[in-house]
Design an enzyme around this catalytic site. Structure first.
Site, PDB file in Angstrom:
ATOM      1  N   ARG A  37       5.282  10.078  -6.103  1.00  0.00           N
ATOM      2  CA  ARG A  37       6.708  10.007  -6.456  1.00  0.00           C
ATOM      3  C   ARG A  37       6.964   8.729  -7.245  1.00  0.00           C
ATOM      4  NH1 ARG A  37       5.970  10.873  -1.157  1.00  0.00           N
ATOM      5  NH2 ARG A  37       6.157   8.626  -0.843  1.00  0.00           N
ATOM      6  N   GLN A  83      -7.658  15.013   2.033  1.00  0.00           N
ATOM      7  CA  GLN A  83      -6.312  14.635   2.472  1.00  0.00           C
ATOM      8  C   GLN A  83      -5.228  15.278   1.603  1.00  0.00           C
ATOM      9  OE1 GLN A  83      -5.901  10.385   2.929  1.00  0.00           O
ATOM     10  NE2 GLN A  83      -3.745  10.476   3.509  1.00  0.00           N
ATOM     11  N   GLU A  94      -7.883  -2.498   7.122  1.00  0.00           N
ATOM     12  CA  GLU A  94      -6.826  -2.634   8.123  1.00  0.00           C
ATOM     13  C   GLU A  94      -7.243  -3.667   9.159  1.00  0.00           C
ATOM     14  OE1 GLU A  94      -5.249   0.905   9.823  1.00  0.00           O
ATOM     15  OE2 GLU A  94      -5.626   2.147   8.056  1.00  0.00           O
ATOM     16  N   LYS A 136      -9.524  11.925   7.826  1.00  0.00           N
ATOM     17  CA  LYS A 136      -9.697  10.633   8.487  1.00  0.00           C
ATOM     18  C   LYS A 136     -10.586  10.731   9.727  1.00  0.00           C
ATOM     19  CE  LYS A 136      -6.067   8.471   6.317  1.00  0.00           C
ATOM     20  NZ  LYS A 136      -6.039   7.097   5.770  1.00  0.00           N
ATOM     21  N   SER A 154     -14.113   6.215  11.973  1.00  0.00           N
ATOM     22  CA  SER A 154     -13.373   4.980  11.737  1.00  0.00           C
ATOM     23  C   SER A 154     -14.232   3.857  12.298  1.00  0.00           C
ATOM     24  CB  SER A 154     -12.011   4.991  12.442  1.00  0.00           C
ATOM     25  OG  SER A 154     -11.297   6.171  12.138  1.00  0.00           O
ATOM     26  N   THR A 166      -3.281   0.238   5.914  1.00  0.00           N
ATOM     27  CA  THR A 166      -3.970  -0.492   4.850  1.00  0.00           C
ATOM     28  C   THR A 166      -3.120  -1.671   4.385  1.00  0.00           C
ATOM     29  OG1 THR A 166      -4.904   1.597   4.172  1.00  0.00           O
ATOM     30  CG2 THR A 166      -5.095  -0.225   2.624  1.00  0.00           C
ATOM     31  N   HIS A 181       0.840  -1.207   0.000  1.00  0.00           N
ATOM     32  CA  HIS A 181       0.000   0.000   0.000  1.00  0.00           C
ATOM     33  C   HIS A 181       0.873   1.254   0.000  1.00  0.00           C
ATOM     34  CE1 HIS A 181      -3.212   2.826   1.073  1.00  0.00           C
ATOM     35  NE2 HIS A 181      -2.469   3.228   2.097  1.00  0.00           N
ATOM     36  N   GLU A 207     -10.387   1.924   3.832  1.00  0.00           N
ATOM     37  CA  GLU A 207      -9.051   1.336   3.929  1.00  0.00           C
ATOM     38  C   GLU A 207      -9.166   0.070   4.763  1.00  0.00           C
ATOM     39  OE1 GLU A 207      -6.071   4.152   5.289  1.00  0.00           O
ATOM     40  OE2 GLU A 207      -5.775   4.851   3.219  1.00  0.00           O
ATOM     41  N   ASP A 241     -10.551   2.258   8.006  1.00  0.00           N
ATOM     42  CA  ASP A 241     -10.059   3.622   8.211  1.00  0.00           C
ATOM     43  C   ASP A 241     -10.552   4.495   7.056  1.00  0.00           C
ATOM     44  OD1 ASP A 241      -8.489   5.673   9.340  1.00  0.00           O
ATOM     45  OD2 ASP A 241      -6.850   5.226   7.955  1.00  0.00           O
TER      46      ASP A 241
END
Lengths: 434, 434
Positions: free
Chosen positions: A148, A245, A206, A258, A262, A365, A139, A204, A238
């Site tokens: 990037r 974000q 988790e 976030k 949750s 995640t 992730h 997400e 999540d």
């Protein structure tokens, strides 16, 4: 506890009807939750098949040492019970196992069982602090690539179990609706941000790690002792507003993207129940730097990962209207964690920070290394650029109002009883401002 | 409450000896704290001069509406009391003011006063969630320059009140020793990080905003209503390990560099006590973008900032051994906040996040625009490159073991009584691993 602990015997049977080969809650599991029945107050329950055992009531039939623990079942959360530590909880596990397998106890205990389908389930712990880690290396790589492309993982990733403080107040139990958040977003070509409902709302996948016994401020937990501080694990969604974000997160990390909600599953599956599924930590490939001393423990490297499978399912309003079953979006392994749970505990407390009973640690995640084991829509749709086609002709880049996400998890293998986690479910509803 | 509220009259006098013109706690202040005396249990106290009034005991002498509130003074924290909201707290303020100014009540009330010097002071609230903002624009600019000389402020800064979740469990009251954290650090030219005690331990001068009445999940607080949700303010020292922070903080923000300890002052100064010191929000210079609608309120812009002065003092072990007084490191204005407290509340809840009584909001480090109003050693020493010379011949880049930081704050002006905050004090001690 060794692997020959009799509570792991796959041939063990409870006298509770229907618990044999139960998909989630056979006698070998015995997870804990907060439940209520018929408007009664919240209390601690233990799952067995399709029934819930009232722990405090059952305590009357236990021997002294276990009885004192069982009496904590009348509290309004699991915090006090699990603050007693992993060894005490093992004693209690054995006592519960005995009551539910000893046919001679059936007449006494049967009246203390409640049909799960008629009970409410609540937040298992009162969460003081919630820390979300970032252990899912696939992730982290996928998300890093969006920002990037040539250098997705930052230089600290393989040394530091990256994590950040999350919002504790807005953690809710499975089944609570999720109000679509609004907030600031800024298009790349816009001069200024605008405010409105999130258009890139995501889940997400988790796992939730619950802290049992805590530590004092200034007294780090040694990695060799970390196990004693883990109450158990559950499932964590999540929820994330990707557009909020992207605009807010620099330089201090995720905040309102976030903190609106949750979701956690209600059942806490103990590390004892999962003992047969401990496996070697293999997410760290050959050639990666060895963990620094304070994060290294031989036993932890050999048995600190968990062979647990996690699934995500989507049910849209249209699918429900047409009577269609939820669609599986992904299925992946918990072994995608680059760090073990023990390493998270040791790192978190290494600066002296105190952990407390009921603290929630998210794994981050968990995306596997297969195309069908991806833990968020952000990754599945390549940042929203490649919509996902649903079987009924709908498409999704991110979540629509009415969409329901159902996460499940389980551990299974030959020679052991299957251990299930129940589910973590949440439906998106329109926010107060549209 | 208008500015003509009689509790602000600078000529008002209490019958409590020594409270007249008291530097911190005259009759116009009446801040709240948790105190204990002679081994008794913690309870709510109100400061008056050098004495502390036992609120629950005093409640017996109040009229009905105030008495019910005052009885909450027997609780173990201020959470329940302040959850009643700002209006209720104003009623209580008036009742306390009356008891302490009415000479006819002296015989009844005097036995309920405890000498502050003989009392212990404790955490004012049980903190569920701690959020640290970044409203100090001079600080954000100074720190940004260390990383990005040409572009210190990120593009979101003037639109988003930047903040992140902090660690609630490790917040401690003034006077608690601060154990030097250890952790991973990496020199720019090193191949890998090493682990050891932080070598760049710093303080951060902030103000603490305490939330009173909360909101429901999914129901944002309108900025026009934000005031009602503020219990009061205090002083916050957000201790920071700069070397841990530099290595760990990307991409999710500060974590272990801050979570080892945060210190708060014990006294909660109410917004009512500070009403005479409300001033226009001037930290936002001409030409900056206007606050977005959900962050804009005319009254808040006109009166939402506070004319409070904050000071930082350093006492080293050598200074104490030589009987020397602490040295003042900085003195600056709280008006360095780029966002008002109301804007922080409105922003925090704008996505639906629920705030709760006892939540702690840090303002972020408040550095003024003068060389002697700088809120951290990181800034004073230009990232550790320009050591600070102390009068006794010692130098400091960052904090040494034995160093004590004492923060104070106060509001004063002609025509009003001076309102003080007491102090926020902490001494650095060696960590368990050296």
């Amino acid at each position: 506890m060794t692997l020959t602990d009799h509570t792991h015997n796959p041939d063990a049977r409870s006298w509770v009807l229907g618990s044999e080969n139960h998909a989630d809650f056979p006698i070998q599991n015995l997870p804990f939750a907060m439940f209520s029945s018929g408007g009664s107050k919240k209390r601690v329950g233990v799952a067995i098949g399709d029934m819930i055992l009232d722990l405090a009531e059952a305590a009357d039939f236990m021997a002294d040492d276990a009885r004192k623990l069982g009496e904590l079942g009348s509290r309004a959360d699991l915090n006090a019970l699990f603050s007693c530590g992993a060894e005490a909880m093992r004693t209690l596990r054995h006592a519960i196992f005995d009551l539910l397998t000893d046919g001679g106890k059936q007449a006494d205990i049967e009246p203390l069982l409640y049909r799960a389908s008629e009970c409410g389930l609540h937040m298992p712990f009162t969460v003081r602090d919630y820390t979300d880690f970032y252990t899912g290396i696939n992730h982290a790589t996928n998300v890093g690539k969006l920002f990037r492309p040539d250098n997705p993982l930052l230089p600290n990733y393989k040394f530091v179990p990256i994590g950040y403080h999350g919002r504790a107040s807005s953690v809710r139990v499975s089944g609570s609706d999720v109000t679509r958040p609004k907030g600031q977003t800024k298009a790349p070509d816009a001069d200024a941000p605008s405010v409105g409902p999130s258009k890139r709302l995501d889940y997400e996948l988790e796992m939730a790690v619950w802290v049992g016994q805590g530590n004092e401020l200034g007294a780090p937990i040694d990695i060799a002792d970390a196990k004693k501080h883990i109450a158990g694990i559950g499932i964590l969604n999540d929820w994330s507003a990707r557009d909020l974000q992207a605009w807010e997160y620099q330089p201090l990390g995720p905040f309102l993207a976030k903190s609106f909600h949750s979701s956690v599953s209600p059942w806490v599956v103990t590390m004892d129940a999962l003992a047969p599924f401990r496996v070697a930590q293999e997410a760290r490939p050959e050639g990666d730097p060895a963990p620094l001393d304070y994060l290294f423990d031989e036993d932890d490297q050999a048995t600190g990962a968990l062979d647990v499978t996690m699934e995500v399912h989507l049910s849209t309003a249209k699918m429900r209207d047409a009577g269609q079953a939820p669609m599986c979006l992904s299925k992946g392994p918990m072994t995608a964690m680059y760090w073990t749970i023990a390493q998270l505990i040791a790192h978190h407390s290494s600066n002296g920070c105190d952990l407390n009973p009921g603290d929630l640690l998210g794994t981050g995640t968990l995306t596997g290394n297969m195309p069908d084991s991806v833990g968020s829509l952000l990754e599945i749709t390549n940042g929203g650029k490649e919509p996902l086609a649903l079987p009924n002709g709908e498409t999704r880049t991110f979540l629509e109002n009415g969409d329901e996400i159902i996460m499940t998890a389980y551990a299974e293998k030959a020679g052991a009883a299957r251990i299930g986690f129940g589910e973590c479910r949440g439906r998106i509803v329109e926010g107060p401002l549209g």
